[in-house]
Design an enzyme around this catalytic site. Sequence first.
Site, PDB file in Angstrom:
ATOM      1  N   SER A 253     -48.713   0.880  21.440  1.00 52.00           N
ATOM      2  CA  SER A 253     -48.077   0.963  20.413  1.00 52.00           C
ATOM      3  C   SER A 253     -48.981   1.546  18.867  1.00 52.00           C
ATOM      4  CB  SER A 253     -47.452  -0.188  19.904  1.00 52.00           C
ATOM      5  OG  SER A 253     -46.479  -0.004  18.987  1.00 52.00           O
TER       6      SER A 253
ATOM      7  N   ASP B  55     -37.478   2.933  24.746  1.00 50.31           N
ATOM      8  CA  ASP B  55     -38.536   2.535  24.002  1.00 50.31           C
ATOM      9  C   ASP B  55     -38.632   3.612  22.505  1.00 50.31           C
ATOM     10  OD1 ASP B  55     -40.757   2.077  22.308  1.00 50.31           O
ATOM     11  OD2 ASP B  55     -42.094   2.237  24.227  1.00 50.31           O
TER      12      ASP B  55
ATOM     13  N   HIS C 109     -39.666  -1.248  24.419  1.00 49.45           N
ATOM     14  CA  HIS C 109     -41.059  -1.124  23.980  1.00 49.45           C
ATOM     15  C   HIS C 109     -41.760  -2.472  24.412  1.00 49.45           C
ATOM     16  CE1 HIS C 109     -44.383   0.358  21.593  1.00 49.45           C
ATOM     17  NE2 HIS C 109     -44.308  -0.947  20.833  1.00 49.45           N
TER      18      HIS C 109
END
Length: 126
Positions: free
Chosen positions: A23, A89, A103
Site C-alpha cells: 500500500s 482492491d 486490499h
Amino acid sequence: MSNHNKSTAAACPDTKFAIGGYSLGASVTDIAIGIRTYLGTGQTIPTELAPRVVAVIAFGNPLGLYGQTIKTASSTYGPKSLEFCNRGDTVCGGTGTGPGYGHLGYATDGSVDQAAAFIAKQYTAS
C-alpha cells in the site's frame, strides 16, 4: 528506504537487497526506485546500487491507479519486480487477476509465498 539501503550497502559491501512494500509502503518503494507517485518524489537509491537490488515487490501499489506498474514505469527495476493487485482492491485499481480478496487479502491469499519464492529465485540467479 533509500538511506537505509545506502548505509547498509556501505557497511556490508556484498549485501544484495530485496525491497518492497504494501500500500503506502509500495509508494515509498516506487519513490526509492525513482518512480514519481501521487506522493511526489524523494530520495532514490543511487544508480550504482541498482545491480545489488535483486528484487522489488509491491502489494496493493497505488501506482496502479494511474495505469502503471513498476514493470512499465522503470526499465532498471521493472525486470526485477513482482506486483500484486487483487481484484477488488481499490487502492491499486483492482484490475488484478488474483482472487477477489481486495486490499486486505495479501497476507492470506498466497501472495506472500509467491513473493518469497520470487525473491529466492532472484537472489539465486544474481
